[in-house]
Design a protein around this motif. Structure first.
Motif, PDB file in Angstrom:
ATOM      1  N   SER A 264     -12.516 -65.203 -48.212  1.00  0.00           N
ATOM      2  CA  SER A 264     -12.739 -63.759 -48.368  1.00  0.00           C
ATOM      3  C   SER A 264     -13.195 -63.188 -47.029  1.00  0.00           C
ATOM      4  CB  SER A 264     -13.799 -63.505 -49.435  1.00  0.00           C
ATOM      5  OG  SER A 264     -15.076 -63.657 -48.893  1.00  0.00           O
ATOM      6  N   ASP A 265     -12.886 -61.934 -46.826  1.00  0.00           N
ATOM      7  CA  ASP A 265     -13.263 -61.327 -45.537  1.00  0.00           C
ATOM      8  C   ASP A 265     -14.770 -61.177 -45.435  1.00  0.00           C
ATOM      9  OD1 ASP A 265     -12.934 -59.769 -47.710  1.00  0.00           O
ATOM     10  OD2 ASP A 265     -12.067 -58.031 -46.694  1.00  0.00           O
TER      11      ASP A 265
ATOM     12  N   HIS B  61     -15.953 -68.533 -49.257  1.00  0.00           N
ATOM     13  CA  HIS B  61     -14.667 -68.695 -49.945  1.00  0.00           C
ATOM     14  C   HIS B  61     -14.857 -68.448 -51.427  1.00  0.00           C
ATOM     15  CE1 HIS B  61     -13.044 -69.988 -46.295  1.00  0.00           C
ATOM     16  NE2 HIS B  61     -13.428 -71.254 -46.340  1.00  0.00           N
ATOM     17  N   ARG B  62     -13.780 -67.979 -52.049  1.00  0.00           N
ATOM     18  CA  ARG B  62     -13.874 -67.705 -53.484  1.00  0.00           C
ATOM     19  C   ARG B  62     -12.930 -68.618 -54.246  1.00  0.00           C
ATOM     20  NH1 ARG B  62     -14.107 -61.310 -52.368  1.00  0.00           N
ATOM     21  NH2 ARG B  62     -16.377 -61.136 -52.356  1.00  0.00           N
ATOM     22  N   LYS B  63     -13.433 -69.077 -55.364  1.00  0.00           N
ATOM     23  CA  LYS B  63     -12.616 -69.947 -56.210  1.00  0.00           C
ATOM     24  C   LYS B  63     -11.938 -69.098 -57.274  1.00  0.00           C
ATOM     25  CE  LYS B  63     -13.058 -74.428 -57.418  1.00  0.00           C
ATOM     26  NZ  LYS B  63     -13.831 -75.604 -57.748  1.00  0.00           N
TER      27      LYS B  63
ATOM     28  N   MET C 237     -23.122 -57.581 -46.214  1.00  0.00           N
ATOM     29  CA  MET C 237     -23.422 -58.398 -47.384  1.00  0.00           C
ATOM     30  C   MET C 237     -23.118 -59.861 -47.118  1.00  0.00           C
ATOM     31  SD  MET C 237     -22.573 -56.579 -50.912  1.00  0.00           S
ATOM     32  CE  MET C 237     -21.629 -55.117 -50.546  1.00  0.00           C
ATOM     33  N   THR C 238     -23.733 -60.433 -46.169  1.00  0.00           N
ATOM     34  CA  THR C 238     -23.537 -61.849 -45.879  1.00  0.00           C
ATOM     35  C   THR C 238     -24.746 -62.609 -46.386  1.00  0.00           C
ATOM     36  OG1 THR C 238     -24.485 -61.450 -43.700  1.00  0.00           O
ATOM     37  CG2 THR C 238     -22.097 -61.508 -43.843  1.00  0.00           C
ATOM     38  N   THR C 239     -24.491 -63.901 -46.673  1.00  0.00           N
ATOM     39  CA  THR C 239     -25.601 -64.697 -47.181  1.00  0.00           C
ATOM     40  C   THR C 239     -26.576 -64.984 -46.064  1.00  0.00           C
ATOM     41  OG1 THR C 239     -24.141 -66.552 -46.834  1.00  0.00           O
ATOM     42  CG2 THR C 239     -24.477 -65.837 -49.120  1.00  0.00           C
ATOM     43  N   THR C 240     -27.805 -64.800 -46.366  1.00  0.00           N
ATOM     44  CA  THR C 240     -28.861 -65.069 -45.391  1.00  0.00           C
ATOM     45  C   THR C 240     -29.498 -66.404 -45.736  1.00  0.00           C
ATOM     46  OG1 THR C 240     -30.356 -63.836 -46.808  1.00  0.00           O
ATOM     47  CG2 THR C 240     -29.377 -62.655 -44.961  1.00  0.00           C
ATOM     48  N   PRO C 241     -30.195 -67.029 -44.803  1.00  0.00           N
ATOM     49  CA  PRO C 241     -30.830 -68.328 -45.083  1.00  0.00           C
ATOM     50  C   PRO C 241     -31.745 -68.294 -46.294  1.00  0.00           C
ATOM     51  CG  PRO C 241     -30.874 -67.888 -42.732  1.00  0.00           C
ATOM     52  CD  PRO C 241     -30.299 -66.670 -43.383  1.00  0.00           C
ATOM     53  N   ASP C 242     -32.500 -67.215 -46.476  1.00  0.00           N
ATOM     54  CA  ASP C 242     -33.395 -67.194 -47.637  1.00  0.00           C
ATOM     55  C   ASP C 242     -32.592 -67.099 -48.932  1.00  0.00           C
ATOM     56  OD1 ASP C 242     -33.969 -63.770 -47.790  1.00  0.00           O
ATOM     57  OD2 ASP C 242     -33.102 -64.750 -46.035  1.00  0.00           O
ATOM     58  N   ARG C 243     -31.368 -66.559 -48.870  1.00  0.00           N
ATOM     59  CA  ARG C 243     -30.482 -66.545 -50.019  1.00  0.00           C
ATOM     60  C   ARG C 243     -30.164 -67.990 -50.456  1.00  0.00           C
ATOM     61  NH1 ARG C 243     -30.825 -62.168 -52.602  1.00  0.00           N
ATOM     62  NH2 ARG C 243     -29.316 -60.583 -52.082  1.00  0.00           N
TER      63      ARG C 243
ATOM     64  N   ALA D 180     -21.223 -73.154 -55.747  1.00  0.00           N
ATOM     65  CA  ALA D 180     -20.257 -72.227 -55.149  1.00  0.00           C
ATOM     66  C   ALA D 180     -20.249 -70.900 -55.901  1.00  0.00           C
ATOM     67  CB  ALA D 180     -18.870 -72.859 -55.160  1.00  0.00           C
ATOM     68  N   HIS D 181     -20.348 -71.006 -57.225  1.00  0.00           N
ATOM     69  CA  HIS D 181     -20.309 -69.792 -58.034  1.00  0.00           C
ATOM     70  C   HIS D 181     -21.484 -68.873 -57.708  1.00  0.00           C
ATOM     71  CE1 HIS D 181     -19.659 -67.179 -61.449  1.00  0.00           C
ATOM     72  NE2 HIS D 181     -20.918 -67.372 -61.812  1.00  0.00           N
ATOM     73  N   LEU D 182     -22.669 -69.473 -57.637  1.00  0.00           N
ATOM     74  CA  LEU D 182     -23.853 -68.660 -57.352  1.00  0.00           C
ATOM     75  C   LEU D 182     -23.789 -68.086 -55.940  1.00  0.00           C
ATOM     76  CD1 LEU D 182     -26.774 -70.594 -59.067  1.00  0.00           C
ATOM     77  CD2 LEU D 182     -25.468 -68.628 -59.883  1.00  0.00           C
ATOM     78  N   THR D 183     -23.182 -68.819 -55.040  1.00  0.00           N
ATOM     79  CA  THR D 183     -23.011 -68.288 -53.681  1.00  0.00           C
ATOM     80  C   THR D 183     -22.114 -67.050 -53.704  1.00  0.00           C
ATOM     81  OG1 THR D 183     -23.135 -70.574 -52.935  1.00  0.00           O
ATOM     82  CG2 THR D 183     -22.451 -68.949 -51.328  1.00  0.00           C
ATOM     83  N   GLU D 184     -21.045 -67.141 -54.522  1.00  0.00           N
ATOM     84  CA  GLU D 184     -20.174 -65.972 -54.697  1.00  0.00           C
ATOM     85  C   GLU D 184     -20.951 -64.787 -55.245  1.00  0.00           C
ATOM     86  OE1 GLU D 184     -16.099 -68.316 -56.009  1.00  0.00           O
ATOM     87  OE2 GLU D 184     -16.876 -66.701 -57.266  1.00  0.00           O
ATOM     88  N   VAL D 185     -21.726 -65.119 -56.310  1.00  0.00           N
ATOM     89  CA  VAL D 185     -22.491 -64.047 -56.944  1.00  0.00           C
ATOM     90  C   VAL D 185     -23.471 -63.435 -55.947  1.00  0.00           C
ATOM     91  CG1 VAL D 185     -24.193 -63.542 -58.725  1.00  0.00           C
ATOM     92  CG2 VAL D 185     -22.259 -65.017 -59.247  1.00  0.00           C
ATOM     93  N   ALA D 186     -24.144 -64.320 -55.205  1.00  0.00           N
ATOM     94  CA  ALA D 186     -25.151 -63.834 -54.262  1.00  0.00           C
ATOM     95  C   ALA D 186     -24.507 -62.978 -53.179  1.00  0.00           C
ATOM     96  CB  ALA D 186     -25.890 -65.024 -53.640  1.00  0.00           C
ATOM     97  N   ALA D 187     -23.252 -63.295 -52.837  1.00  0.00           N
ATOM     98  CA  ALA D 187     -22.565 -62.531 -51.798  1.00  0.00           C
ATOM     99  C   ALA D 187     -22.345 -61.094 -52.237  1.00  0.00           C
ATOM    100  CB  ALA D 187     -21.228 -63.196 -51.479  1.00  0.00           C
ATOM    101  N   ASP D 188     -22.229 -60.874 -53.554  1.00  0.00           N
ATOM    102  CA  ASP D 188     -21.997 -59.524 -54.054  1.00  0.00           C
ATOM    103  C   ASP D 188     -23.289 -58.770 -54.353  1.00  0.00           C
ATOM    104  OD1 ASP D 188     -19.376 -59.925 -53.816  1.00  0.00           O
ATOM    105  OD2 ASP D 188     -18.958 -60.291 -55.953  1.00  0.00           O
ATOM    106  N   LEU D 189     -24.420 -59.461 -54.124  1.00  0.00           N
ATOM    107  CA  LEU D 189     -25.705 -58.827 -54.449  1.00  0.00           C
ATOM    108  C   LEU D 189     -26.041 -57.725 -53.458  1.00  0.00           C
ATOM    109  CD1 LEU D 189     -28.266 -61.627 -55.413  1.00  0.00           C
ATOM    110  CD2 LEU D 189     -27.434 -59.749 -56.828  1.00  0.00           C
TER     111      LEU D 189
END
Lengths: 133, 360
Positions: free
Chosen positions: A88-89, A93-95, B1-7, B39-48
């Protein structure tokens, strides 16, 4: 033993979302999770959190992320879904999940079953209520 | 909206909390859920939103785990599978300890491990299995033919030959079966194991009396349960004659042990004529002929009535019952059918003197 805490959790969840009747609805939806998730993915592949957003947009506010994720994993284990990773930009990465051929077949059957049950429910409710003593 | 270390630490702690609440799930489901959840939670956190935390969006880890569990097909596992899994999970530590002990034992005997020792012992078990089967076969065969012919094959030459032949055949068959069963797997193998256990259990049950009553004559005790007190001086006790202090024979006697349980000694059917209830069929003949009838009657609560066989009409044995008032009274008071008892008591008694001692 399990009904107590989970019922409490649902009430808690409902209280958060400010609806009164969602306790029953979330129970109802549990049996339909497979169809709902498969149908959403039939139209377009999606990744975990995005699928949840699509469901929310469709009006299924009661469904939590864990329910959707658990259903996705279960359908994947059953062979109804396949996955692929896309960069993803923004962010990781997204699954993505996509329906497999067995998944499509399962969805067809589930849909037929749902239509059948739904029609019967409709008939059941259309019968005028008899006067109670 | 990037993941930070504390994330990422937030995700890790959330994951750990969820996993803690999934501990009781089958390991393959838990592993599948947890493997992708990161991975899923990382995705979710990315949208937070930048200020939001995972907990706000997903709820508490407990609730999240509960929801996961409800959608993760836990309840769709068949009950038998679940029970087997629970059983094997609870038994696993004990089994592991047992295996360790077995390995140490095997190592102390100069083998690599228990599996190797078992491999070495296997032919021995086949021979033993054949021998047990042969012993059971010979035992049953001899018991059956002893019941018919009254001839004990033990200690006779034909019996010895038969035993040797059966032993050879059974051991051969067992070894052949064992060699064949080595390549069996799954259901057939389980049946083999169950059959072996059943054979040993059956032999243990069948030959248990060897430990409890080893001094008893082998064949004659085969059908009897009360062999602890039915033998005297190596001979069967088939009947009991009771006398009072004056030497008068007593009839209609019931015997009990220290617990008040009746003593079932002897066998009324061993009498010359079949036993009948003397009160049902009152003797019409004179006293001497009536004695041919066994006077014993069996009552579940009282046991046999002695003497079982009131035979020995010649009286030379000194066992012919004379009229005994006390015994008759006792019998008639205990049994409601008085007619026969009365007839008996009024029947003329042989004039035997009390001095007829039972020792003759």
């Amino acid at each position: 033993m399990r009904t107590g805490p989970s019922a409490f959790a649902r009430v808690h969840y409902c209280a958060l979302h400010g609806t009164v009747d969602c306790v029953d609805r979330s129970q109802l939806l549990k049996g339909l999770l497979d169809i709902i998730v498969l149908r959403v993915l039939e139209r377009q592949d999606g990744y975990g959190y995005e699928i949840l957003n699509r469901l929310r947009a469709a009006g299924f506010d009661e469904l939590g992320d864990a329910s959707v994720y658990g259903t996705l994993r279960r359908l994947y284990r059953a062979g109804y879904l396949s996955t692929y990773v896309q960069p993803s930009d923004s962010g990781p990465h997204r699954k993505y999940y996509a329906l497999t051929e067995p998944g499509r077949k399962y969805l067809r059957q589930a849909r037929e079953a749902w239509e059948d049950v739904s029609a019967k429910m409709r008939v059941l409710f259309d019968v005028p209520t008899e006067g109670r003593p | 909206m990037t993941t930070t270390p504390d994330r990422s630490t937030e995700i890790a702690s959330y994951l750990a909390a969820v996993e803690r609440h999934l501990n009781d799930l089958p390991s393959h489901i838990r592993q599948d859920l947890m493997s992708e959840l990161d991975a899923h939670l990382t995705e979710v956190a990315a949208d937070l939103e930048p200020g939001a935390v995972l907990r706000d969006l997903l709820g508490s880890p407990e609730a999240y785990a509960r929801e996961l569990r409800e959608t993760a097909e836990v309840d769709k596992e068949p009950v038998t599978t679940r029970m087997r899994r629970k059983l094997s999970e609870t038994a696993a530590p004990a089994l592991a300890g047992l295996k360790g002990a077995a390995d140490r034992y095997a190592a102390s005997t100069g083998h690599a491990d228990a599996a190797e020792l078992r491999e070495r012992l296997r032919p021995g078990w086949w021979v033993l299995r054949g021998a047990i089967a042969a012993a059971l076969f010979v035992y049953w065969l001899s018991a059956a033919q002893y019941g018919v012919t009254g001839y004990s094959i033990f200690g006779s030459l034909p019996g010895l030959l038969l035993m040797a032949a059966v032993l050879l055949v059974c051991v051969w068959a067992s070894m052949r079966l064992g060699a064949k069963s080595l390549e069996w797997r799954g259901r057939r193998r389980r049946w083999m194991i169950a059959g072996g256990i059943a054979l040993v259990a059956l032999a243990g049950y069948q030959f248990a009396w060897l430990y409890t009553a080893s001094s008893v004559d082998l064949i004659s005790s085969a059908g009897y349960e009360d062999d602890t007190y039915t033998y005297t001086q190596g001979q069967d006790v088939t009947d009991i004659y009771a006398y009072d202090e004056n030497g008068n024979p007593l009839t209609g006697v019931y015997l009990f042990d220290q617990n008040g349980n009746p003593l079932w000694i002897g066998d009324p059917y061993a009498c010359e004529t079949a036993p009948g209830n003397p009160f049902d069929a009152p003797p019409t003949d004179e006293w001497g002929n009536e004695l041919e009838e066994p006077t014993a009657t069996a009552d579940d609560a009282l046991g046999y009535q002695y003497p079982l066989c009131a035979g020995g009409a010649d009286g030379a044995d000194g066992i012919a019952p004379s009229e005994s008032e006390t015994a008759e009274e006792q019998a008639s008071s205990e049994l409601p059918t008085e007619s026969a008892g009365a007839e008996q008591s009024t029947a003329p008694a042989p004039s035997e003197t009390p001095s007829d001692s039972p020792t003759e």
